[in-house]
Design a protein around this motif. Structure first.
Motif, mmCIF file in Angstrom:
data_model
loop_
_atom_site.group_PDB
_atom_site.id
_atom_site.type_symbol
_atom_site.label_atom_id
_atom_site.label_comp_id
_atom_site.label_asym_id
_atom_site.label_seq_id
_atom_site.Cartn_x
_atom_site.Cartn_y
_atom_site.Cartn_z
ATOM 1 N N ILE A 1 4.501 3.435 5.108
ATOM 2 C CA ILE A 1 5.705 3.560 4.268
ATOM 3 C C ILE A 1 5.597 2.639 3.057
ATOM 4 O O ILE A 1 5.809 3.051 1.916
ATOM 5 N N VAL A 2 5.225 1.365 3.316
ATOM 6 C CA VAL A 2 5.126 0.398 2.213
ATOM 7 C C VAL A 2 4.041 0.829 1.221
ATOM 8 O O VAL A 2 4.233 0.754 0.006
ATOM 9 N N CYS B 1 5.369 3.681 -0.908
ATOM 10 C CA CYS B 1 6.404 3.193 -1.835
ATOM 11 C C CYS B 1 5.764 2.394 -2.979
ATOM 12 O O CYS B 1 6.057 2.630 -4.154
ATOM 13 N N THR C 1 3.653 4.585 -5.318
ATOM 14 C CA THR C 1 4.498 5.442 -6.159
ATOM 15 C C THR C 1 5.127 4.615 -7.276
ATOM 16 O O THR C 1 5.124 5.011 -8.451
ATOM 17 N N LEU C 2 5.629 3.450 -6.896
ATOM 18 C CA LEU C 2 6.251 2.576 -7.885
ATOM 19 C C LEU C 2 5.253 2.188 -8.979
ATOM 20 O O LEU C 2 5.541 2.284 -10.179
#
Lengths: 478, 313
Positions: free
Chosen positions: A48-49, A52, A55-56
Motif C-alpha cells: 500500500i505504501v 501511494c 503515485t505521489l
C-alpha cells in the motif's frame, strides 16, 4: 518471501513461464502482478505504501515537468519532503509501550520499527533521484503511471536495490532480447547468488552472531578473526542477494546494473567505494557529493573534505539513526580524507616497491581498515563496539593463552570435533571462493550456459548450504 | 529443443545424484557408532537398566559406577539438548533391536516441560525416516523438515551442518570395521575445560522468569509411560541436584515439582528427587545450575546407585 526460498523460486519460475506464454502486451501487467504478490507476501502495508508513494512521486514529477522554473520549486521540495518524511516515519520510529518514539538502531534482526516496509530506503532514494532529474530537465517525463509503478515495484530489486533510475530501467522494456540468452545468464547468476548466500554467508552467520553478541571475553586474535568473518559474511550476503536480484531480473528481460566489483580486492578505501554498493555510492556521489563540492569549491581541499564527510554522514543516517552507523560512516570519511591528503606522498612512497607488492600491501591495509569500520556496523551498541575494539588492540591479551579453548572453541562455538569440522569447512569454502572468485565469474557468468559449473554449484548448495534457520538478508533491514 | 533436452538431462542428472547421495548418507550414518540412535539399532546392548534424558544424565550417570552399586548392567541412552520427544524416539529405536530393560531411569525436571529448554533434534533421526513412529513424531515436531524430507537428499541437506561430520565418521567406522561406540556405555564424562562462571548461572534463569508448562512435552512423557507399560519396564523418574542458590530464580519451581509428583502418583511411578542433596549447596560442584562437574557427578551416581539398590530395585 526471500530469494533463498523455494516459494520465491516457484514464483519466479511461474512468472517466467507466463511471460513466455502470454502476448507481449501482458508483459508489464504480469510483472507488476508478480511484484505485488512478492511484496504483499511480506506484508500488505508495504504494498500500500509503495503504491501511494510511487503515485505521489509520479504526479509530483509530472507537475514539476509542466511547471515553469519558479513554480516547479514548490512541488519539487514538497516531493523531497514527502519522501524524507516517509523514511523518517516508517524507518526511524518504533512502537513501544510509551507509543511512538525515535529508534536508535543498530544492526539487529529484531526490528521493532513502527511498520516494517520492504525496500523503503531503496525506493525512496530512487524517487528522490527521479524528482531531481525531472527538476533539472535531465530526463524525459513521458513515463506512464503504470510504467512508473512497474519500475518502483519490480520485485528483484525492491528489497535492497540496486538503486536505478527510471530511464535506465524503462528504456529496456521494448528492446529486442534473446529469451534463451537471458534465461541462461540469469539462471547462472541466480545459482551463484544462492551459493554465496546459503553456503558462505549463512554458514558464517552463527560464528559472527556468537562472537559479537553472546561471547564477551575474546582475546585480540579471536576478536579480529571474528571481525573478518563478519566482513566476509556481509560481502557474501549482500553480493549474493545482488546476484540473485540481477539474475532474476535478467531472466525476466531486465538488466540491472552491478552493485559489486570484487570489493575485497580493493587496494585503497577510495577504490573500495568504487566497488562496494556501487548503486548507493553513485547515488550519493551524484546527488550529495558533487553538488556539495560545487558549493564549497571556494574552500578548495577543505571543501572537498567537508563534502566527503557530509556525504558519509548522510550514508550513515540512511543505514539507521544510531551512533554506531554514524561512527561507521565517519570512519570511512576519515579514511577517504586521509587518502586524499596523503595522495602525493603515498605515490612517492609507492615508487620504492613493485606494483604488485604495492597492490598487495594496499589490499591488506584496506581490508583491515574496512573490517575495523564494520565493528560499528555490526555491534549492537556503542559499548559493545568499543569493547570489541579494545579486545583487538589489547596487545597484552592479543594471542590466546590456550589455542583450543580460547581461539578455536570460541570461533567454532564449541571445542568438539564436529564444531571444528564445520568451522574448517566454512573457512575453506570462503577462502577458496574468494581466491577463485574472479575466475569463477569469468568462466561461469557468460552467455553460454555452463552445465557442469551449474551442477557443481547446485550440488554444493545441497551438501553444504544452510536450509534450516535461514538467515534473512542483512541489507533487508535498511 | 536442444536446450530443453539439456535442461531435462541436467534435472535427471541432479535427481539421480541427489538420490545417490541420499543412499550413501543413510548408509554411512547408520554405520556411525557414535550416533546413539544408529548404535542401539545395530548393536545388541540388552541392558537391564536404561538411563534416558537430556545433557544432565548423559554427562552425569556413569553406568560403570551405577553397575557397581546395583549389580545390574546399565546403558546411558541420554542425549544432550534432547527433549522428551527425542528421548521417546531413542527408546523406541532401542526397543526395536534390544530386549526391554527391567528399569528405565528417566531424568525429569521443571525444564523438561518448558520448550525453552532442550529441543527435538530431528537430524538424529534422518536415517530412520520410513519407520512409521519416527515419521509421525517428526511430522508433528518439525513439520517444515518433514515436508521437504521427501525430496531426494533433503532429509540430510536440511541439517547439513549436523550431518556431514557424522557421515564422514560413519565412513571411517565402516572402513575400519569399528563396532563399538567411542563412549561404549553411553556415558560422556563432562569436559574439564568448562568452568563454572556466574554468567552461565544467572543467564539460565532470567530474573522472575516462570517455567511454562508444555502439554506437548507432557504428551511425550505419557508416551514413554505407555511404552514402559507395554514392555513391562519399571519406569523411575528422577531429578539430580540443582545449585541451591538458583532456586530463587525459579519462582514457580515448586508448582512444577508438584505437578510432576501428581503425574507420577497418577501413573503409580516412582519419582526420586535429589535436588536438595548436600552437594547442591556448593557452587564448585556445578558447571551450570543443573549440570554437576565430574567429581560431584561421581558422588551423585554413587548415592543414586545405592539408593536404587536399597529402595527401588
Amino acid at each position: 518471501m526471500e530469494f533463498n526460498t523455494i516459494s520465491y523460486l516457484i514464483l519466479l519460475f511461474s512468472i517466467l513461464v507466463l511471460k513466455v506464454l502470454l502476448p507481449e502486451k501482458f508483459k508489464i501487467p504480469l510483472l507488476i502482478f508478480g511484484s505485488f504478490v512478492f511484496i504483499a507476501s511480506k506484508n500488505i502495508e508495504s504494498l500500500i505504501v509503495l503504491i501511494c508513494l510511487s503515485t505521489l512521486n509520479y504526479f509530483l514529477a509530472k507537475n514539476i515537468a509542466f511547471s515553469n522554473s519558479k513554480k516547479k520549486v514548490i512541488p519539487f521540495y514538497l516531493g523531497i519532503l514527502f519522501n524524507l518524511s516517509a523514511l523518517f516515519l516508517f524507518k526511524y520510529f518504533e512502537q513501544n509501550t510509551q507509543g511512538l518514539s525515535f529508534s536508535f538502531t543498530a544492526i539487529n534482526f529484531e526490528s521493532s520499527s513502527f511498520i516494517f516496509l520492504i525496500g523503503l530506503s531503496f525506493y525512496t532514494l530512487q524517487n528522490i533521484a527521479y524528482l531531481i532529474e525531472v527538476y533539472h530537465n535531465r530526463t524525459t517525463n513521458n513515463i506512464s503511471w503504470i510504467n512508473y509503478i512497474f519500475y518502483s515495484s519490480f520485485f528483484p530489486k525492491i528489497v535492497s536495490g540496486p538503486i536505478i533510475l527510471p530511464q535506465e530501467f524503462l528504456t529496456q522494456i521494448h528492446k529486442e532480447r534473446s529469451l534463451s540468452s537471458d534465461i541462461k545468464t540469469g539462471a547462472q547468476r541466480l545459482i551463484i547468488g544462492l551459493f554465496k548466500k546459503m553456503v558462505i554467508a549463512d554458514r558464517l552467520a552463527p560464528y559472527v552472531h556468537y562472537n559479537f553478541d553472546l561471547s564477551d571475553t575474546n582475546n585480540g586474535l579471536t576478536a579480529l578473526v571474528a571481525l573478518y568473518f563478519f566482513t566476509f559474511q556481509l560481502y557474501f550476503d549482500f553480493s549474493g542477494y545482488t546476484d540473485m536480484a540481477i539474475g532474476s531480473a535478467k531472466m525476466l528481460g531486465i538488466d540491472i546494473k552491478e552493485n559489486f566489483q570484487f570489493p575485497l580486492r580493493a587496494a585503497s578505501v577510495t577504490d573500495f567505494w568504487r566497488r562496494w554498493h556501487i548503486s548507493l555510492t553513485s547515488w550519493l556521489t551524484k546527488y550529495v557529493f558533487y553538488p556539495l563540492s560545487y558549493h564549497l569549491r571556494n574552500l578548495k581541499i577543505t571543501g572537498t573534505l567537508l563534502a566527503i564527510t557530509v556525504t558519509f554522514i548522510i550514508s550513515g543516517l540512511w543505514h539507521g539513526l544510531g551512533f554506531n552507523f554514524l561512527l561507521y560512516a565517519l570512519c570511512h570519511a576519515l579514511y577517504l580524507c586521509i587518502e586524499l591528503i596523503t595522495k602525493k606522498s603515498r605515490a612517492r612512497f609507492s615508487n620504492y616497491f613493485s606494483s604488485s607488492l604495492n597492490k598487495l600491501i594496499g589490499i591488506i591495509i584496506t581490508f583491515n581498515l574496512i573490517s575495523l569500520s564494520f565493528i560499528f556496523f555490526r555491534a549492537k551498541s556503542l559499548d559493545k563496539s568499543f569493547s570489541f575494539l579494545n579486545s583487538i588492540f589489547s596487545f597484552n591479551n592479543f594471542l590466546p593463552s590456550n589455542w583450543l579453548n580460547d581461539f578455536v572453541s570460541k570461533l567454532a562455538i564449541g571445542g568438539d570435533l564436529e564444531s571444528q569440522f564445520n568451522l574448517y569447512i566454512t573457512l575453506a569454502l570462503t577462502i577458496l571462493f574468494l581466491i577463485f572468485e574472479k575466475k569463477i565469474v569469468n568462466a561461469f557468468l557468460t552467455e553460454r550456459f555452463k552445465w557442469r559449473y551449474a551442477m557443481i554449484f547446485i550440488l554444493m548448495i545441497f551438501l553444504f548450504g544452510i536450509f534450516k534457520s535461514r538467515e534473512q538478508f542483512i541489507y533487508i533491514q535498511f | 529443443m536442444r536446450l530443453t533436452k539439456r535442461f531435462l538431462f541436467a534435472i535427471l542428472f541432479l535427481l539421480i545424484s541427489l538420490k545417490g547421495l541420499e543412499l550413501l548418507y543413510g548408509f554411512f550414518l547408520l554405520e556411525n557408532r557414535n550416533i546413539k540412535s544408529a548404535y542401539v539399532s545395530k548393536e545388541k546392548i540388552n541392558a537391564e537398566v536404561l538411563i534416558l534424558g537430556p545433557c544432565v544424565p548423559v554427562w552425569m550417570i556413569s553406568p560403570t559406577i551405577l553397575d557397581k552399586h546395583t549389580g545390574l548392567k546399565s546403558f546411558n541412552l541420554a542425549q544432550s539438548h534432547s527433549d522428551l520427544a527425542d528421548n521417546f524416539l531413542h527408546l523406541h529405536l532401542y526397543l526395536k533391536n534390544n530386549l526391554p530393560p527391567k528399569y528405565l531411569l528417566l531424568y525429569i525436571s521443571p525444564e523438561s516441560f518448558d520448550i525453552r529448554y532442550n529441543e527435538f533434534n530431528t537430524y538424529r533421526f534422518a536415517s530412520f525416516l520410513g519407520d512409521t513412529v519416527v515419521n509421525d513424531i517428526i511430522k508433528k515436531q518439525d513439520p517444515e523438515y518433514y515436508k521437504w524430507s521427501g525430496f531426494p537428499f533433503m532429509a540430510y541437506a536440511y541439517y547439513s551442518n549436523k550431518i556431514n561430520f557424522n557421515v564422514l565418521q560413519g565412513v571411517k567406522h565402516f572402513a575400519s570395521g569399528k563396532n563399538k561406540a567411542y563412549f561404549e556405555d553411553g556415558f560422556e564424562p563432562p569436559f574439564e575445560i568448562w568452568k563454572s562462571d556466574s554468567q552461565a548461572f544467572t543467564e539460565s534463569y532470567p530474573k522472575n522468569q516462570n517455567f511454562i508448562w508444555s502439554s506437548n512435552r507432557e504428551g511425550y512423557l505419557n508416551k514413554i509411560i505407555q511404552i514402559c507399560k507395554t514392555f513391562n519396564i519399571k519406569l523411575i523418574l528422577f531429578e539430580s541436584p540443582i545449585y541451591s542458590q538458583s532456586a530463587k530464580f525459579q519462582p514457580n519451581r515448586s508448582v512444577f515439582i508438584n505437578r510432576i509428583k501428581e503425574i507420577s502418583n497418577y501413573n503409580k511411578i516412582e519419582y526420586l528427587n535429589f535436588d536438595t542433596m548436600l552437594i547442591s549447596n556448593d557452587k564448585d560442584n556445578f558447571k551450570t545450575t543443573i549440570n554437576l562437574n565430574k567429581k560431584a557427578s561421581e558422588e551423585f551416581t554413587e548415592t543414586f546407585g545405592k539408593y536404587l539398590k536399597k529402595h527401588a530395585f
